[in-house]
Design an enzyme around this catalytic site. Sequence first.
Site, PDB file in Angstrom:
ATOM      1  N   ASP A  36      29.482   4.345  40.307  1.00 20.70           N
ATOM      2  CA  ASP A  36      28.488   4.303  41.476  1.00 20.70           C
ATOM      3  C   ASP A  36      28.262   5.720  41.929  1.00 20.70           C
ATOM      4  OD1 ASP A  36      26.020   3.049  41.986  1.00 20.70           O
ATOM      5  OD2 ASP A  36      26.873   1.850  43.587  1.00 20.70           O
ATOM      6  N   ASN A  50      20.161  -3.005  35.235  1.00 24.08           N
ATOM      7  CA  ASN A  50      19.812  -1.461  35.146  1.00 24.08           C
ATOM      8  C   ASN A  50      18.542  -1.238  34.219  1.00 24.08           C
ATOM      9  OD1 ASN A  50      23.090  -0.373  35.512  1.00 24.08           O
ATOM     10  ND2 ASN A  50      21.768  -0.635  36.975  1.00 24.08           N
TER      11      ASN A  50
HETATM   12  C1  IPE Z   1      26.453  -1.220  39.311  1.00 20.49           C
HETATM   13  O1  IPE Z   1      25.625  -0.070  39.973  1.00 20.49           O
HETATM   14  C2  IPE Z   1      26.187  -0.963  37.871  1.00 20.49           C
HETATM   15  C3  IPE Z   1      26.561   0.169  37.207  1.00 20.49           C
HETATM   16  C4  IPE Z   1      27.503   1.054  37.708  1.00 20.49           C
HETATM   17  C5  IPE Z   1      26.690   0.204  35.729  1.00 20.49           C
HETATM   18  P1  IPE Z   1      24.319  -0.290  40.629  1.00 20.49           P
HETATM   19  O2  IPE Z   1      23.724   1.075  41.143  1.00 20.49           O
HETATM   20  O3  IPE Z   1      23.074  -0.910  39.405  1.00 20.49           O
HETATM   21  O4  IPE Z   1      24.449  -1.574  41.661  1.00 20.49           O
HETATM   22  P2  IPE Z   1      23.511  -1.907  42.748  1.00 20.49           P
HETATM   23  O5  IPE Z   1      22.375  -1.948  42.613  1.00 20.49           O
HETATM   24  O6  IPE Z   1      23.629  -1.020  43.839  1.00 20.49           O
HETATM   25  O7  IPE Z   1      24.110  -3.301  43.251  1.00 20.49           O
HETATM   26  C1  IPE Z   2      25.549   4.873  38.514  1.00 17.28           C
HETATM   27  O1  IPE Z   2      24.882   5.482  39.602  1.00 17.28           O
HETATM   28  C2  IPE Z   2      25.255   4.737  37.351  1.00 17.28           C
HETATM   29  C3  IPE Z   2      24.439   3.548  36.777  1.00 17.28           C
HETATM   30  C4  IPE Z   2      24.081   2.478  37.293  1.00 17.28           C
HETATM   31  C5  IPE Z   2      23.969   3.680  35.300  1.00 17.28           C
HETATM   32  P1  IPE Z   2      23.516   5.214  40.026  1.00 17.28           P
HETATM   33  O2  IPE Z   2      22.529   5.753  39.006  1.00 17.28           O
HETATM   34  O3  IPE Z   2      23.702   3.615  40.438  1.00 17.28           O
HETATM   35  O4  IPE Z   2      23.480   5.983  41.449  1.00 17.28           O
HETATM   36  P2  IPE Z   2      22.893   5.503  42.926  1.00 17.28           P
HETATM   37  O5  IPE Z   2      23.731   4.362  43.174  1.00 17.28           O
HETATM   38  O6  IPE Z   2      21.580   5.396  42.729  1.00 17.28           O
HETATM   39  O7  IPE Z   2      23.565   6.664  43.835  1.00 17.28           O
HETATM   40 MG    MG Z   3      23.732   2.660  42.143  1.00 17.89          MG
END
Ligand code: IPE
Ligand code: IPE
Ligand code: MG
Length: 243
Positions: free
Chosen positions: A19, A67
């Site tokens: 993340d 997502n």
């Molecule tokens: C969790 O990250 C999913 C992945 C890393 C694939 P998100 O960024 O989607 O999670 P939330 O929304 O902050 O809980």
């Molecule tokens: C994790 O990084 C990747 C996926 C969930 C695909 P994020 O895209 O959630 O990045 P933040 O949490 O918005 O910084």
């Molecule tokens: Mg995230």
Amino acid sequence: MKNKIKLDSLPKHIAVIMDGNGRWAKSQGAARVFGHKNAIKAVRDTTEGCAELGVEYLTLYAFSTENWKRPKLEVNALMQLLVATINKEIKTLMDNDIKLTAIGDIESLPKSCQRELAQAMETTSKNKRMTLVLALSYSGKWDITNAMKQIGLKCESGALKAENITSEIIENHLSTSGIPDPELLIRTSGEQRISNFLLWQMAYTEFFITDTLWPDFRREHLYEAIVSYQTRERRFGKTSEQI
Ligand code: IPE
Ligand code: IPE
Ligand code: MG
């Protein structure tokens, strides 16, 4: 850090919620997709780091069921990146003797992704050192629902009696069937939640949360997580004296 790791008590299975890509990009004044592109190095370094140590399974949460609700532009970019990366990294997987598998609603992915994935899984299927599990279009609730549907069908057909359902039977119908539960979960970017990842499988998993954003994560951070894990007393409901 690496010298502090006790190789005889390594976690067999490490799961990672990768993340912070969006925030990493934002900190550079760039678009979110730039963060995803810069996450590949972290994936490679973590994967190689685990394989070198002797970790048997590494599960990476790459795309959740939720997502799909992100802006179309970002979802499309992520899918394209996935196709390109899987194809490019087959060599890394072969060089390191790593087998690739996937969990999740794979049929919901674009056909090009499914093709690349199937090919990479086929090419690496005989590799032995480590199994890399990609969680794609995955969520813990999806996994459990899917298992319940299969078990329900077996009950309807008479192959199984409801009263005979055990936790082992449920486990055998989850997408992770045959894979031990993760002993260690690493989540980057400081968020303290499970975000619908391996809900059933993480009943007794140790959590390591780091503020490091995923694109900055390297094997040194992995070592730090393992060292922390190895200081914990895992009681599984028992008392300290019983351990
Ligand atoms: C969790 O990250 C999913 C992945 C890393 C694939 P998100 O960024 O989607 O999670 P939330 O929304 O902050 O809980
Ligand atoms: C994790 O990084 C990747 C996926 C969930 C695909 P994020 O895209 O959630 O990045 P933040 O949490 O918005 O910084
Ligand atoms: Mg995230």
